[in-house]
Design an enzyme around this catalytic site. Structure first.
Site, mmCIF file in Angstrom:
data_model
loop_
_atom_site.group_PDB
_atom_site.id
_atom_site.type_symbol
_atom_site.label_atom_id
_atom_site.label_comp_id
_atom_site.label_asym_id
_atom_site.label_seq_id
_atom_site.Cartn_x
_atom_site.Cartn_y
_atom_site.Cartn_z
ATOM 1 C CE LYS A 116 -58.091 45.805 81.538
ATOM 2 N NZ LYS A 116 -59.155 47.483 81.850
ATOM 3 C CB ALA A 232 -69.352 48.846 77.972
ATOM 4 N N GLY A 233 -72.013 48.332 76.107
ATOM 5 C CA GLY A 233 -72.788 48.240 75.632
ATOM 6 C C GLY A 233 -73.821 48.494 74.811
HETATM 7 N N1 GLU Z 1 -62.698 46.381 82.969
HETATM 8 C C1 GLU Z 1 -62.774 47.553 83.603
HETATM 9 C C2 GLU Z 1 -62.126 48.350 82.867
HETATM 10 O O1 GLU Z 1 -61.709 48.901 81.790
HETATM 11 C C3 GLU Z 1 -63.365 47.154 84.680
HETATM 12 C C4 GLU Z 1 -62.039 46.978 85.716
HETATM 13 C C5 GLU Z 1 -62.380 46.716 87.481
HETATM 14 O O2 GLU Z 1 -63.200 47.238 87.455
HETATM 15 O O3 GLU Z 1 -61.396 47.054 88.282
HETATM 16 O O4 GLU Z 1 -62.431 49.508 83.223
#
Ligand code: GLU
Length: 427
Positions: A116, A232-233
């Protein structure tokens, strides 16, 4: 629009998200009777990079932002995970989110590990030019540890396709050739994938529908409340209403919530938000707070904002039958126990919001192969992946008589540990 939306109620949160992630991991490690050598390898991220990012702001001054990239584990494949821009980003939050990515990619069985990124900044107070300069400099600084077979970022809270494009372009300039597979969540014109935008919300709805089936709840006409109206929502709202006939009775964003017992039209709410900057004030709705929204008597509650909104303080007052976690980390471990005792089914984040990273994987495959998939292909493959993962997790939860979070964690940790064992140690 970002992948998720910030809600003020989390600002008072007292738990350290990394401690929460560790607790969840240890619970699964105990069930699996995992040896100390694996526990230690998985509790500590493989690599952490913190950077000071100088940005020339519009008035000519230089501001320095702090950014991180945490690579938790890559036993199952290249590190994978989004980049978050938020004023409350901390290293421990990014470490937690990176660990959750490792479990998430394992639950849906895609060939990635977990990572992340996060930059502490307030994008709402920055110009587009400033955000572009920040993104490009951050991309340059972390580019040394990224790559299509090393670590592949994506959007997260308050980042979206345009940030991914700046990132993709900067990385490509650094390595001297266009490298579309270095990042996912790009616009389709630069090797993004059809269906990536809606993927988190679509995945959430697929798991909500499966959970409802198990409980004998008909989604047609079922009542739904959604906290957070970001990427998302808002997609979850649209898909569950349009394709499954559910009734959205409440939604919210960082400025507050709206309620209408007759149902809200998700398209019109989104239009209103785009026009005014918030869902608040939508025609024919009455205002409610984010906290009230969580406690509504609904069939399905979808937290789609930030961490730690369902805690030991409000867990006793939650009345939803099913909670489907589109956000990462919305429920604390203590709340989890209380909800389980009350018979509330929680579809955990690492399953419920895995649609995003699953379609990121499809995008990455299209990037490395230079092939294009159709929207139908993406949607049907996503559905298959999500249902398989749901069944795996549900099966473990029934067999071991544990909640679905523990079941998902057991499945994920087992897969990661098996990969570590199979690969052995070198040198
Ligand atoms: N940020 C999104 C998650 O928490 C997507 C991560 C991604 O596609 O690599 O799953």
């Amino acid at each position: 629009m970002s992948d998720q939306t910030r809600c003020p109620s989390v600002l008072s949160s007292k738990l350290n998200p990394y401690e929460v992630a560790l607790q969840q991991f240890r619970a699964a490690a105990d069930i699996l009777e995992l040896g100390e050598e694996y526990r230690k390898q998985l509790e500590i991220p493989m690599r952490v990079m913190t950077v000071a990012i100088p940005v020339r702001v519009d008035d000519g001054r230089i501001e320095v932002f702090v950014g991180h990239r945490v690579q938790h584990n890559d036993a199952r494949g290249p590190f994978k995970g989004g980049i978050r821009y938020h004023p409350q980003v901390t290293l421990d939050e990014v470490k937690a989110l990176a660990m959750w990515m490792t479990w998430k990619t394992a639950v849906v069985d895609i060939p990635f590990g977990g990572a992340k990124g996060g930059v502490q900044c307030d994008p709402k107070k920055m110009s587009d030019n400033e955000i572009e300069r920040l993104t490009r400099r951050y991309a340059y600084m972390v580019s040394k540890i990224l790559g299509p077979y090393t670590d592949v970022p994506a959007p997260d809270v308050y980042t979206e396709a345009k940030h991914m494009t700046w990132f993709y372009d900067t990385y490509s300039q650094v390595v001297g050739h266009s490298e579309p597979a270095v990042i996912t969540g790009k616009p389709v014109i630069v090797w993004g994938s059809p269906g990536r935008n809606e993927a988190t919300g679509r995945g959430t709805v697929i798991t909500a529908v499966e959970a409802a089936k198990k409980l004998g709840i008909d989604v047609r006409g079922a009542t739904v409340a959604i906290q957070g109206y970001g990427n998302a929502g808002s997609h979850a709202a649209r898909i569950i209403a349009e394709e499954h006939g559910a009734k959205i009775i409440a939604v919210s964003d960082s400025k507050g919530g709206i309620y209408n017992s007759d149902g809200l039209n998700p398209f019109k709410v989104l239009e209103h938000k785009k026009r005014t900057g918030s869902v608040v004030g939508f025609d024919g709705s009455r205002s409610i707070s984010n906290d009230e929204l969580l406690e509504l008597d609904v069939d399905i509650l979808i937290p789609a904002a930030l961490e730690e909104v369902i805690t030991r303080e409000n867990a006793d007052r939650i009345r939803a039958k099913i909670i489907v976690e589109a956000a990462n980390g919305p429920t604390t471990p203590e709340a989890d126990e209380k909800l389980y005792e009350k018979g509330i089914v929680v579809v955990p984040d690492i399953l419920a919001n895995a649609g995003g990273v699953t379609v990121s994987y499809f995008e990455w495959v299209q990037g490395v192969t230079r092939m294009r998939w159709t929207l139908d292909e993406v949607r049907s493959r996503l559905k298959e992946k999500m249902i398989d993962a749901f069944e795996d997790v549900y099966g473990i939860s029934k067999e071991k008589k544990i909640n679905m979070r523990k079941a998902a964690m057991v499945l994920a940790v087992q897969r990661v540990v098996d990969a570590i064992k199979a690969r052995g140690i070198w040198p």
